[in-house]
Design a protein around this motif. Structure first.
Motif, PDB file in Angstrom:
ATOM      1  N   GLN A 224       0.955  -1.157  -0.017  1.00 13.04           N
ATOM      2  CA  GLN A 224      -0.088  -0.001   0.008  1.00 13.04           C
ATOM      3  C   GLN A 224       0.888   1.150  -0.028  1.00 13.04           C
ATOM      4  O   GLN A 224       0.526   2.325  -0.629  1.00 13.04           O
ATOM      5  N   SER A 228       1.129   4.188  -2.844  1.00 15.53           N
ATOM      6  CA  SER A 228       0.888   5.644  -2.645  1.00 15.53           C
ATOM      7  C   SER A 228       2.022   6.475  -3.070  1.00 15.53           C
ATOM      8  O   SER A 228       2.018   7.707  -3.717  1.00 15.53           O
ATOM      9  N   GLN A 454      -3.982  12.784  -0.795  1.00 16.46           N
ATOM     10  CA  GLN A 454      -3.699  11.457  -0.716  1.00 16.46           C
ATOM     11  C   GLN A 454      -4.340  10.508  -1.524  1.00 16.46           C
ATOM     12  O   GLN A 454      -5.536  10.883  -1.910  1.00 16.46           O
ATOM     13  N   PRO A 455      -3.978   9.501  -1.820  1.00  9.69           N
ATOM     14  CA  PRO A 455      -4.726   8.594  -2.774  1.00  9.69           C
ATOM     15  C   PRO A 455      -5.980   7.958  -2.099  1.00  9.69           C
ATOM     16  O   PRO A 455      -6.000   7.917  -1.047  1.00  9.69           O
TER      17      PRO A 455
END
Length: 461
Positions: A224, A228, A454-455
């Protein structure tokens, strides 16, 4: 097989070696007793005026008839043959008694043999006939008798017949004990082998569980984060016009992409494989291969691809039940083929075992309480499965083989708690459609404090 242990031939043959010394001692003792009683009869007959040649011939005839039993071919040494021999021996004894009543002493041997070789009722009838001859012989030869000639043989006959029956009961009890000991020894050996299978299954299960946990942790953290970083680098490169910054952010995006590819490879290698490579399947396959090697029975194992990782207690129950079922096939089914199927039934796992053996009457089995029945193995299987919330169904008919279907609930196996991506071992790449809106948001200043958004959740899944 000897004269002494012939009545036990139908009970067991495996324990004959353990009784060898006792049987030989009894056989020698029986021959010695016969010779002594015949010798006493010859001496008393000659003393009572019988011609020595006739007395000796009669005595030797009894000894010869008694010895015939030990000279019979091994294939002919059956209970029926020995019973017929006993009748012939009695006929020779009758001829000797006709020569002299002193040969009634040999009646003790006949009573012992009757108690040992004949069924109870036939032995009693034979013994009463011998007693009648013993009582009547002095009367026919001398015209008179005495109370001692009546009650002495009566008491002696009762004791001889009773001792013979008691000895036979002891022999049968000893044979049964040896059979039970042999059965317990085999069960212990099978249990030791099963413990090895279970230990191996538990080690494999623990290894698979640990690999699954590590792959899940890597996926949820490092993968993750790298995804990102890649999105942020891509968005930053689109937002700035500085060539140096664009080059640096491109390098960051490239490194993040390469690292993400490595992480995908690691997660794929750590993720649990299909069950064909699992511990339970391997253990069941080894059991079937062992059955094939020992009996020549053709075996087949079918496993559903969708079967999840099972809890240890469920795997243990499946292994033990499979072992008991295959033991029944080996001992009783006379089958030529066995098929075992491990099936994913949603919240339960099912193990079907079928064979093409001689089968049995299920209705009679369900109502049977025969303590010598091997069906207790199936009853124990059913009890073990019920303790875990499962069950066992049995289908069979004489001459049509048998089918066992056992089912157990799956209590949240670890494999079902892994995020969906781990089922294939692939971490999907964020799409261009996901990256572009984030970059546009960054350029438009719509991110928090204008420092970049942020994603979105799940974009790095």
């Amino acid at each position: 097989m000897s004269l002494i242990d012939t009545p036990l031939a139908r009970a067991t043959s495996a324990s004959a070696g353990g009784r060898g010394a006792t049987v030989r001692a009894m056989e020698v003792g029986q021959h010695v007793m016969t010779v002594l009683l015949v010798g006493i009869g010859i001496i008393r007959a000659i003393g009572q005026g019988t011609a020595p040649a006739a007395a000796i011939a009669a005595g030797l005839g009894i000894i010869a008839a008694h010895t015939v039993a030990s000279l019979l071919p091994k294939k002919a040494r059956t209970t029926t043959v020995y019973a017929l021999w006993l009748v012939g021996f009695a006929v020779v004894w009758l001829a000797a008694v006709a020569v002299s009543p002193e040969f009634v002493w040999v009646s003790f041997v006949l009573w012992i043999l009757a108690g040992h070789l004949l069924p109870l009722l036939a032995g009693l009838v034979f013994s009463v006939f011998v007693l009648a001859v013993v009582i009547v012989a002095p009367i026919l030869h001398h015209g008179t008798t005495s109370y001692a000639n009546v009650f002495g043989p009566l008491i002696g006959g009762v004791f001889a017949f009773g001792i013979s029956r008691g000895y036979l009961k002891l022999l049968r009890d000893a044979a049964e004990r040896e059979r039970l000991v042999s059965s317990l020894t085999r069960a212990q050996e099978e249990m030791a082998a099963l413990q090895g299978e279970l230990a191996l299954a538990q080690r494999h299960s623990g290894a698979v569980a640990e690999r699954t946990r590590i792959s899940r942790d890597i996926h949820d953290t490092i993968a993750q984060a790298l995804s990102s970083i890649r999105l942020l680098a891509h968005a930053g490169a689109d937002h700035t016009g500085d060539p140096t910054a664009i080059r640096t952010l491109g390098q960051v995006e490239s490194l993040a992409s390469d690292s993400l590819a490595d992480v995908r490879r690691i997660v794929a290698s750590l993720a649990p494989h299909e069950l064909e490579d699992g511990a339970l399947t391997a253990a069941l396959n080894r059991m079937l291969e062992r059955l094939h090697d020992e009996t020549g029975v053709a075996v087949t194992l079918n496993v559903d691809d969708t079967l999840p990782l099972l809890p240890t207690d469920v795997e243990v129950a499946l292994l033990r039940t499979a072992q008991s079922a295959l033991a029944n096939v080996r001992l009783h089914a006379q089958a030529t083929r066995v098929v075992m199927s491990l099936i994913d039934a949603g919240d339960t796992v099912r193990l079907d075992i079928t064979d093409d053996g001689r089968g049995f009457d299920v209705v009679a089995w369900e109502s049977s309480l025969d303590t010598h029945s091997s069906s207790y193995g199936i009853r124990f299987m059913r009890a073990r499965l019920r303790e875990l919330g499962g069950g066992l169904d049995v289908e069979s008919a004489p001459g049509e083989g048998a089918a066992l279907s056992l089912h157990l609930p799956i209590a949240m196996p670890l494999a079902r708690n892994v995020v969906p991506e781990l089922s294939t071992g692939v971490v999907p790449e964020p799409s261009t459609d996901e990256a572009e809106p984030s970059a546009r948001d960054e350029r438009d200043g719509s991110g928090a404090n204008g420092e970049g958004a942020q994603p979105a959740d799940g974009s790095a899944s």
